[in-house]
Every structure is written in C-alpha cells, then in structure tokens.
Design a protein around this motif. Structure first.
Motif, PDB file in Angstrom:
ATOM      1  N   GLU A   1      38.918  40.268  33.604  1.00 15.23           N
ATOM      2  CA  GLU A   1      40.020  39.349  33.887  1.00 15.23           C
ATOM      3  C   GLU A   1      40.160  39.118  35.385  1.00 15.23           C
ATOM      4  O   GLU A   1      40.392  38.003  35.827  1.00 15.23           O
ATOM      5  CB  GLU A   1      41.333  39.880  33.296  1.00 15.23           C
ATOM      6  CG  GLU A   1      41.405  39.738  31.807  1.00 15.23           C
ATOM      7  CD  GLU A   1      42.680  40.298  31.218  1.00 15.23           C
ATOM      8  OE1 GLU A   1      43.436  40.985  31.940  1.00 15.23           O
ATOM      9  OE2 GLU A   1      42.924  40.051  30.027  1.00 15.23           O
ATOM     10  N   GLU A   2      40.006  40.193  36.184  1.00 14.01           N
ATOM     11  CA  GLU A   2      40.103  40.034  37.631  1.00 14.01           C
ATOM     12  C   GLU A   2      38.979  39.142  38.136  1.00 14.01           C
ATOM     13  O   GLU A   2      39.191  38.276  38.977  1.00 14.01           O
ATOM     14  CB  GLU A   2      40.055  41.396  38.317  1.00 14.01           C
ATOM     15  CG  GLU A   2      41.349  42.169  38.202  1.00 14.01           C
ATOM     16  CD  GLU A   2      41.280  43.520  38.886  1.00 14.01           C
ATOM     17  OE1 GLU A   2      40.453  43.670  39.815  1.00 14.01           O
ATOM     18  OE2 GLU A   2      42.037  44.416  38.492  1.00 14.01           O
ATOM     19  N   THR A   3      37.769  39.335  37.623  1.00 16.43           N
ATOM     20  CA  THR A   3      36.628  38.523  38.022  1.00 16.43           C
ATOM     21  C   THR A   3      36.830  37.078  37.613  1.00 16.43           C
ATOM     22  O   THR A   3      36.527  36.156  38.367  1.00 16.43           O
ATOM     23  CB  THR A   3      35.329  39.069  37.364  1.00 16.43           C
ATOM     24  OG1 THR A   3      35.185  40.436  37.729  1.00 16.43           O
ATOM     25  CG2 THR A   3      34.141  38.282  37.821  1.00 16.43           C
ATOM     26  N   ALA A   4      37.383  36.855  36.428  1.00 10.24           N
ATOM     27  CA  ALA A   4      37.570  35.497  35.920  1.00 10.24           C
ATOM     28  C   ALA A   4      38.842  34.844  36.453  1.00 10.24           C
ATOM     29  O   ALA A   4      39.145  33.722  36.112  1.00 10.24           O
ATOM     30  CB  ALA A   4      37.602  35.521  34.391  1.00 10.24           C
ATOM     31  N   GLY A   5      39.601  35.544  37.273  1.00 12.69           N
ATOM     32  CA  GLY A   5      40.821  34.959  37.821  1.00 12.69           C
ATOM     33  C   GLY A   5      42.085  35.477  37.169  1.00 12.69           C
ATOM     34  O   GLY A   5      43.155  34.958  37.428  1.00 12.69           O
ATOM     35  N   GLY A   6      41.973  36.458  36.321  1.00  8.61           N
ATOM     36  CA  GLY A   6      43.154  37.036  35.709  1.00  8.61           C
ATOM     37  C   GLY A   6      43.586  36.318  34.458  1.00  8.61           C
ATOM     38  O   GLY A   6      43.062  35.272  34.099  1.00  8.61           O
TER      39      GLY A   6
ATOM     40  N   TRP B   1      46.169  34.629  33.813  1.00 12.88           N
ATOM     41  CA  TRP B   1      46.891  33.369  33.989  1.00 12.88           C
ATOM     42  C   TRP B   1      45.985  32.242  34.471  1.00 12.88           C
ATOM     43  O   TRP B   1      46.444  31.117  34.655  1.00 12.88           O
ATOM     44  CB  TRP B   1      48.038  33.564  34.982  1.00 12.88           C
ATOM     45  CG  TRP B   1      49.090  34.460  34.416  1.00 12.88           C
ATOM     46  CD1 TRP B   1      49.300  35.769  34.698  1.00 12.88           C
ATOM     47  CD2 TRP B   1      50.063  34.108  33.435  1.00 12.88           C
ATOM     48  NE1 TRP B   1      50.342  36.266  33.967  1.00 12.88           N
ATOM     49  CE2 TRP B   1      50.840  35.255  33.175  1.00 12.88           C
ATOM     50  CE3 TRP B   1      50.360  32.932  32.749  1.00 12.88           C
ATOM     51  CZ2 TRP B   1      51.885  35.258  32.261  1.00 12.88           C
ATOM     52  CZ3 TRP B   1      51.409  32.953  31.844  1.00 12.88           C
ATOM     53  CH2 TRP B   1      52.151  34.100  31.606  1.00 12.88           C
ATOM     54  N   GLN B   2      44.704  32.518  34.652  1.00 13.65           N
ATOM     55  CA  GLN B   2      43.792  31.508  35.187  1.00 13.65           C
ATOM     56  C   GLN B   2      43.744  30.254  34.318  1.00 13.65           C
ATOM     57  O   GLN B   2      43.794  29.140  34.832  1.00 13.65           O
ATOM     58  CB  GLN B   2      42.384  32.093  35.360  1.00 13.65           C
ATOM     59  CG  GLN B   2      41.422  31.160  36.049  1.00 13.65           C
ATOM     60  CD  GLN B   2      41.802  30.884  37.492  1.00 13.65           C
ATOM     61  OE1 GLN B   2      42.368  31.739  38.172  1.00 13.65           O
ATOM     62  NE2 GLN B   2      41.501  29.700  37.969  1.00 13.65           N
ATOM     63  N   GLU B   3      43.647  30.423  33.003  1.00 10.65           N
ATOM     64  CA  GLU B   3      43.589  29.264  32.107  1.00 10.65           C
ATOM     65  C   GLU B   3      44.872  28.441  32.197  1.00 10.65           C
ATOM     66  O   GLU B   3      44.832  27.205  32.231  1.00 10.65           O
ATOM     67  CB  GLU B   3      43.352  29.708  30.664  1.00 10.65           C
ATOM     68  CG  GLU B   3      43.202  28.537  29.707  1.00 10.65           C
ATOM     69  CD  GLU B   3      42.984  28.967  28.262  1.00 10.65           C
ATOM     70  OE1 GLU B   3      42.747  28.082  27.432  1.00 10.65           O
ATOM     71  OE2 GLU B   3      43.051  30.178  27.961  1.00 10.65           O
ATOM     72  N   CYS B   4      46.012  29.114  32.274  1.00 13.89           N
ATOM     73  CA  CYS B   4      47.290  28.404  32.408  1.00 13.89           C
ATOM     74  C   CYS B   4      47.356  27.667  33.737  1.00 13.89           C
ATOM     75  O   CYS B   4      47.806  26.517  33.799  1.00 13.89           O
ATOM     76  CB  CYS B   4      48.453  29.382  32.300  1.00 13.89           C
ATOM     77  SG  CYS B   4      48.611  30.161  30.679  1.00 13.89           S
TER      78      CYS B   4
END
Length: 86
Positions: free
Chosen positions: A9-14, A16-19
């Motif tokens: 999740e940290e690598t992918a932006g956490g 909230w990244q999709e939101c």
C-alpha cells in the motif's frame, strides 16, 4: 521475503490513492464543464431561498460527481454525502 500488504500500500500510494486519483479526475472533468459554461448563457434557480442560487452548471457537475462515484465505488456509502460537503 514477500512484501506485506502495508508495504504494498505504501509503494502504491496508500489505501487512499484510488480515492485521490478519482477526486483529481472528477475535479478536472468538472472544471471542463464549468469552463465551458463561462461563455454560455446562465439559467439560474434557487434552492432554499432567493439568496441560495444554483445554476444548470451546478446541477451538471453534481450529477457527474455522484454518477461517477457510484460507478467507481459501488460498495461505498452514499456518495451524495460526499457531494453535500462540496
């Protein structure tokens, strides 16, 4: 060692990244609608009082945001509550 879900999740932006990405995309699309409306004749109505004005553009942007949030996040609670914050 396999990365944990938290590491992913940290690598992918956490979580909230999709939101965040959805919000940015919707803001850009809403901006296009508003920019186009700047050069057009306005149709104005009222909500709760004569001082509470709403335009056709307001309705278009609100409809866009609600419909896209419902499509993109169907399992989330009502997107209308998010729009009311707007």
């Amino acid at each position: 060692m396999k990365p944990s879900r938290e590491d992913e999740e940290e690598t992918a932006g956490g979580p909230w990244q999709e939101c965040f990405e959805a919000a940015v995309q919707l803001a850009l699309r809403a901006g296009q609608i508003i920019r186009k409306a700047l050069s057009e004749e306005k149709r104005v109505s009222t909500k709760t009082s004569a001082a509470d004005l709403v335009t056709e553009t307001d309705h278009l942007v609100e409809d866009l945001i609600i419909s896209e949030l419902q499509k993109r996040f169907p399992s989330h609670s009502s997107p209308l509550s998010l729009v009311q914050l707007w």
